[in-house]
Design an enzyme around this catalytic site. Structure first.
Site, PDB file in Angstrom:
ATOM      1  N   LYS A  16      -2.361 -14.000  11.476  1.00 20.61           N
ATOM      2  CA  LYS A  16      -3.819 -13.866  11.495  1.00 20.61           C
ATOM      3  C   LYS A  16      -4.505 -14.809  10.511  1.00 20.61           C
ATOM      4  O   LYS A  16      -5.458 -15.529  10.861  1.00 20.61           O
ATOM      5  CB  LYS A  16      -4.156 -12.405  11.193  1.00 20.61           C
ATOM      6  N   THR A  17      -4.023 -14.822   9.273  1.00 22.98           N
ATOM      7  CA  THR A  17      -4.619 -15.689   8.256  1.00 22.98           C
ATOM      8  C   THR A  17      -4.309 -17.151   8.534  1.00 22.98           C
ATOM      9  O   THR A  17      -5.186 -18.017   8.474  1.00 22.98           O
ATOM     10  CB  THR A  17      -4.108 -15.290   6.857  1.00 22.98           C
ATOM     11  N   SER A  24       0.015  -7.418   9.963  1.00 23.61           N
ATOM     12  CA  SER A  24       0.659  -8.276   8.974  1.00 23.61           C
ATOM     13  C   SER A  24       1.851  -9.001   9.589  1.00 23.61           C
ATOM     14  O   SER A  24       2.661  -8.401  10.308  1.00 23.61           O
ATOM     15  CB  SER A  24       1.125  -7.435   7.782  1.00 23.61           C
ATOM     16  N   HIS A  60     -10.325  -5.267  11.934  1.00 23.87           N
ATOM     17  CA  HIS A  60      -9.256  -5.835  11.112  1.00 23.87           C
ATOM     18  C   HIS A  60      -8.831  -7.129  11.781  1.00 23.87           C
ATOM     19  O   HIS A  60      -7.959  -7.145  12.644  1.00 23.87           O
ATOM     20  CB  HIS A  60      -8.094  -4.848  11.014  1.00 23.87           C
ATOM     21  N   ARG A  93       1.670 -12.153  -2.401  1.00 24.11           N
ATOM     22  CA  ARG A  93       0.284 -12.374  -1.974  1.00 24.11           C
ATOM     23  C   ARG A  93      -0.454 -13.340  -2.894  1.00 24.11           C
ATOM     24  O   ARG A  93      -0.162 -13.450  -4.084  1.00 24.11           O
ATOM     25  CB  ARG A  93      -0.482 -11.044  -1.991  1.00 24.11           C
ATOM     26  N   ASP A 149      -9.687 -11.502   7.226  1.00 27.45           N
ATOM     27  CA  ASP A 149      -9.116 -10.159   7.354  1.00 27.45           C
ATOM     28  C   ASP A 149     -10.056  -9.066   7.841  1.00 27.45           C
ATOM     29  O   ASP A 149      -9.622  -8.199   8.590  1.00 27.45           O
ATOM     30  CB  ASP A 149      -8.524  -9.734   6.003  1.00 27.45           C
ATOM     31  N   LYS A 175      -8.714  -2.453   0.608  1.00 23.20           N
ATOM     32  CA  LYS A 175      -8.589  -1.633   1.806  1.00 23.20           C
ATOM     33  C   LYS A 175      -9.356  -0.318   1.697  1.00 23.20           C
ATOM     34  O   LYS A 175      -9.742   0.263   2.709  1.00 23.20           O
ATOM     35  CB  LYS A 175      -7.112  -1.364   2.097  1.00 23.20           C
ATOM     36  N   ARG A 232       0.826  -1.208   0.000  1.00 24.71           N
ATOM     37  CA  ARG A 232       0.000   0.000   0.000  1.00 24.71           C
ATOM     38  C   ARG A 232       0.866   1.267   0.000  1.00 24.71           C
ATOM     39  O   ARG A 232       1.942   1.293   0.582  1.00 24.71           O
ATOM     40  CB  ARG A 232      -0.910   0.020   1.225  1.00 24.71           C
TER      41      ARG A 232
END
Length: 529
Positions: free
Chosen positions: A252-253, A248, A230, A332, A267, A211, A70
């Site tokens: 989390k994933t 990140s 988030h 990604r 997410d 996002k 980003r």
């Protein structure tokens, strides 16, 4: 190319009037508009336009050029009278005047009107009571596929009278003149809450699309009493949800992907009176050094037709090299949620029983698991702590760098963090919710000296939490943060549970812990916890 796609437009026109596909966009296209093409058609178009290549398994691999993440310093919110007083104006949410936004939208619309376009009509929000309709207009087939994977795909019958609530005008190849729009660079991500319009220009990185809509949901839901988060989320055997907050690189994933617990999403979610719901219909997983044995579901989802791979190296013959970080550490994979075998079809779960806040503490100070009081949960939610290390971002030295991101998502909060914090406080008070801090980072020493927590041990810890194995556990108090640490967890060596025990140099641990406490305290001065 155009002949190939005209057939698709004619077939599509049987269910939706082609004249409506640009409603609310301010565009009148001079060239073909390819509306709501499905994945096979979008992949074919992307390949014919040389936007990417296929892996041996059929995934579409693309490169995003100079932007491999980003462009946080290029994000703007339009400073409009109807919304200005409610916006959290920071160096993250920078002001753009209405005059400069008008100039920007005129330029972008003029550019798009001379291009071949791909549009997608999609939902954000699995709960119909809190759903918005989104129309993406882009110049690239692969970006249309990304959006189709990431958001919720309406039923065919719902497309006939689809009127968007928000429009995204996406021009990844348009480089802007900074002086004309009072911006920093040739890139801009600009959002008007009044006009319900998003402009993304000058960046190929597709994460900006998802996002920007997350920012919109963070704007719309708090006044309705819904907490936007988030986080990832999954479901237990009684239908109860578990929420995984984390920045990140914290897992989390990965940690929410559990064969024993159906996945709601990886997410972005909302927490309403009825329970938890996904904002999206897809996943956007980091895949650098992805291991098939450790993360089989993400691996399989990334090695099949329909997935979009950003900046992943494709070797001769189409074989993927997931260990190659030459373009970026932020490689990604984007795929629909249903690529995960046990994903929840409707994207919804019951009321949460567990909230887990993930951190990758590279200072080696925080315990691998600790139970939080409600006040501690608020403190860590508003802190949003993790640590960055060399190799994950350019410009970092050998020492860890503490990172604090309010509510684990500061770049996407258009309102002050205290608003989201108060919503969390109310949600925790309304139910019997247990809160936990999970360190997926280092123990026995800081980064470079200690060891990274193994995924197997972290999964054992999560199993103990989610299956009730710690309900009757004995806890001891960690002195620096006042955290309650279990003395034993099945499948985890006892000597790593209390971090000071794992350090050979106890004085070095104390110095490192005091340093991190000071960093937390300095960050907390921004908020009233």
């Amino acid at each position: 190319m155009q002949k190939h796609l005209k057939a698709n437009i004619i077939a599509y026109a049987e269910t939706q009037n082609p004249e409506t596909v640009l409603d609310k966009t301010g565009l009148s296209a001079a060239f073909a508009v390819h509306a709501n093409l499905a994945a096979p058609e979008l992949v074919a178009a992307a390949l014919e336009r040389q936007e990417g290549v296929l892996s041996e398994d059929g995934a579409l691999a693309v490169e995003t050029g100079v932007h491999t993440g980003r462009s946080a310093k290029d994000k703007f919110i339009v400073d409009e009278p109807s919304t200005s007083a409610e916006v959290w104006w920071t160096d993250i949410n920078q002001k753009m005047s209405p005059e400069h936004f008008l100039r920007l939208t005129d330029t972008v619309r003029g550019y798009l009107s001379g291009q071949e376009l791909f549009t997608q009509d999609l939902y954000a929000g699995a709960d119909p009571a809190h759903r918005i309709k989104v129309r993406l207009v882009t110049t690239n087939a692969w970006h249309a596929l990304f959006a189709r994977n990431m958001f919720i795909r309406p039923a065919a019958d719902d497309l006939a009278d689809f009127v968007p609530d928000y429009v995204i005008l996406h021009t990844p190849d348009l480089e802007l003149d900074p002086e004309l729009y009072a911006i920093r660079s040739e890139t801009a991500v600009a959002l008007s809450f009044t006009q319900k319009l998003i402009v993304i220009a000058g960046t190929q990185y597709a994460g900006e699309i998802k996002k920007s809509i997350f920012t919109v949901m963070n704007w719309l839901l708090p006044p309705k009493g819904v907490l936007p988060m988030h986080c990832s989320a999954n479901i237990g055997p009684k239908g109860e949800s578990a929420i995984f907050f984390g920045l990140s690189g914290t897992g989390k994933t990965t940690l929410s992907s559990d064969r024993k617990r159906p996945l709601i999403g990886d997410d972005e979610h909302g927490w309403a009176d009825e329970g938890v719901f996904n904002f999206e219909g897809g996943c956007y997983a980091k895949v650098i050094r992805l291991n098939k044995e450790a993360e089989p579901d993400i691996w399989n989802a990334s090695h099949r037709f329909g997935a979009v791979l950003e900046n992943v190296t494709v070797q001769s013959g189409g074989k993927l090299d997931l260990d190659d970080a030459s373009r970026t550490e932020n490689t990604r994979s984007c795929y629909p949620t249903h690529f995960i075998p046990n994903a929840v079809e409707n994207g919804r779960g019951g009321k949460p029983e567990h909230v887990l806040m993930l951190t990758a503490d590279a200072f080696g100070v925080l315990p691998p698991i600790s139970k939080l009081t409600p006040d501690q949960a608020m403190h860590h939610f508003l802190s949003g702590y993790t640590a960055r290390i060399a190799g994950t971002e350019k410009g970092l030295g050998n020492e860890p760098e503490a990172t604090f991101s309010a509510c684990f998502g500061a770049p996407f909060l258009p309102r002050p963090p205290a608003i989201y914090g108060e919503l969390l406080r109310k949600r925790l008070a309304q139910g019997n919710v247990s809160c936990w801090l999970v360190n997926t980072g280092w123990f026995g020493g800081a980064y470079g000296v200690g060891q990274r927590m193994s995924l197997a041990h972290t999964r054992a810890i999560l199993s103990a939490v989610l299956e009730g194995g710690l309900a009757q556990a004995d806890f001891e108090l960690e002195p620096f943060f006042g955290l309650s640490v279990p003395k034993n967890v099945a499948g985890v060596p006892a000597d790593i549970l209390n971090p000071i025990s794992a350090w050979a140099d106890k004085e070095a641990y104390k110095a490192q812990a005091e340093k991190l406490v000071t960093l937390f305290a300095k960050n907390a001065e921004k908020f009233s916890v």
